[in-house]
Scaffold this motif. Structure first.
Motif, short mmCIF file in Angstrom:
data_model
loop_
_atom_site.label_atom_id
_atom_site.label_comp_id
_atom_site.label_asym_id
_atom_site.label_seq_id
_atom_site.Cartn_x
_atom_site.Cartn_y
_atom_site.Cartn_z
N ASN A 50 1.41 -1.55 0.30
CA ASN A 50 0.00 0.05 0.31
C ASN A 50 0.95 1.26 -0.54
N LYS A 51 1.04 1.50 -1.14
CA LYS A 51 2.10 2.67 -1.21
C LYS A 51 1.53 3.81 -0.48
N ASP A 52 -0.19 4.14 -1.33
CA ASP A 52 -0.42 5.31 -0.38
C ASP A 52 -0.34 5.29 1.14
N ALA A 53 -0.23 4.55 2.05
CA ALA A 53 -0.39 4.31 3.06
C ALA A 53 1.36 4.30 3.80
N ILE A 54 2.21 3.82 2.69
CA ILE A 54 3.18 4.42 2.84
C ILE A 54 3.82 6.06 3.04
#
Length: 240
Positions: A50-54
């Motif tokens: 989950n790149k947005d969360a990172i």
């Protein structure tokens, strides 16, 4: 200046802060070694992140997620392509090869610690995301010199956290270096790209060259040869 400090100092009277994207990218260097021999596992590993969360957790949302190994807004980035975060798709891919949360595939995951912002913390977060779908990563902190030695010896593990600099933003310095099996910078060594990249290196029609690299970048991601993460940012705080 650390991201959180730039955000905080930007609210201080008399100071102003800038957080700007650069042409550098954060990605996972991938190999066919061990558990990543099969494409299903490599692709599952990408879908599970989950790149947005990172970005929200470690960069206050300022580091833009990327779907190919190139920065957004550069000639090698296909703006109409997106590689989705999907735990369901990751689990389904792992089931195809007999793995899943109840029978995880085990891999080794190298990361530097403090070489670029949040490298070690991102690796730990990714390790947790992988565990949810059925990939158990043994995370090992290494020196950058160790990465360079193992890269040249072709003995890197399945995944390595890495930051790739490209001040020019030209696609030759993205896929042309990272995906060319002849290049010392390439981790995956996809021999099928040898002639394809050689042709792009001498292509004089700029439009064809850019389109060729966009197609190359997309193909590499769709085959699990590269796992791009985020576009890097730089912070500056100054007097208003």
């Amino acid at each position: 200046v650390p991201i959180r400090e730039a955000v905080r100092l930007g609210t201080v009277r008399g100071l102003a802060a800038r957080i700007d994207p650069t042409a550098d990218i954060m990605l996972l260097q991938i190999t066919r070694n061990g558990g990543f021999e099969r494409a299903q596992v490599r692709l599952a590993a990408h879908h599970a992140i989950n790149k947005d969360a990172i970005s929200r957790a470690f960069f206050q949302g300022h580091a833009l997620p990327i779907s190919v190994p190139a920065a957004r807004g550069t000639p090698g980035y296909p703006e109409n392509f997106s590689f989705p975060f999907s735990e369901e798709r990751a689990v389904a891919l792992l089931r195809e090869v007999g793995h899943g949360p109840d029978r995880p595939v085990r891999i080794k995951f190298f990361t530097t610690n403090g070489v670029f912002p949040n490298d070690f913390d991102m690796a730990r977060a990714i390790g947790q995301m992988w565990r949810r779908v059925g990939i158990e990563a043994d995370i090992e902190s290494i020196e950058l010199s160790t990465y360079q030695e193992r890269l040249r010896a072709n003995t890197l593990p399945e995944a390595t956290m890495f930051n790739w600099g490209n001040a020019a933003g030209d696609p030759e310095m993205y896929g042309g270096y990272l995906l060319d099996p002849r290049a010392i910078f390439s981790a995956f060594k996809a021999e099928e790209y040898r002639d394809r990249i050689a042709a792009l290196l001498i292509e004089t029609d700029e439009a064809k060259r850019f389109e060729g690299y966009r197609a190359l970048h997309r193909d590499a991601v769709e085959k699990g040869y590269s796992i791009p993460l985020l576009q890097s940012v730089r912070t500056v705080v100054h007097q208003a």
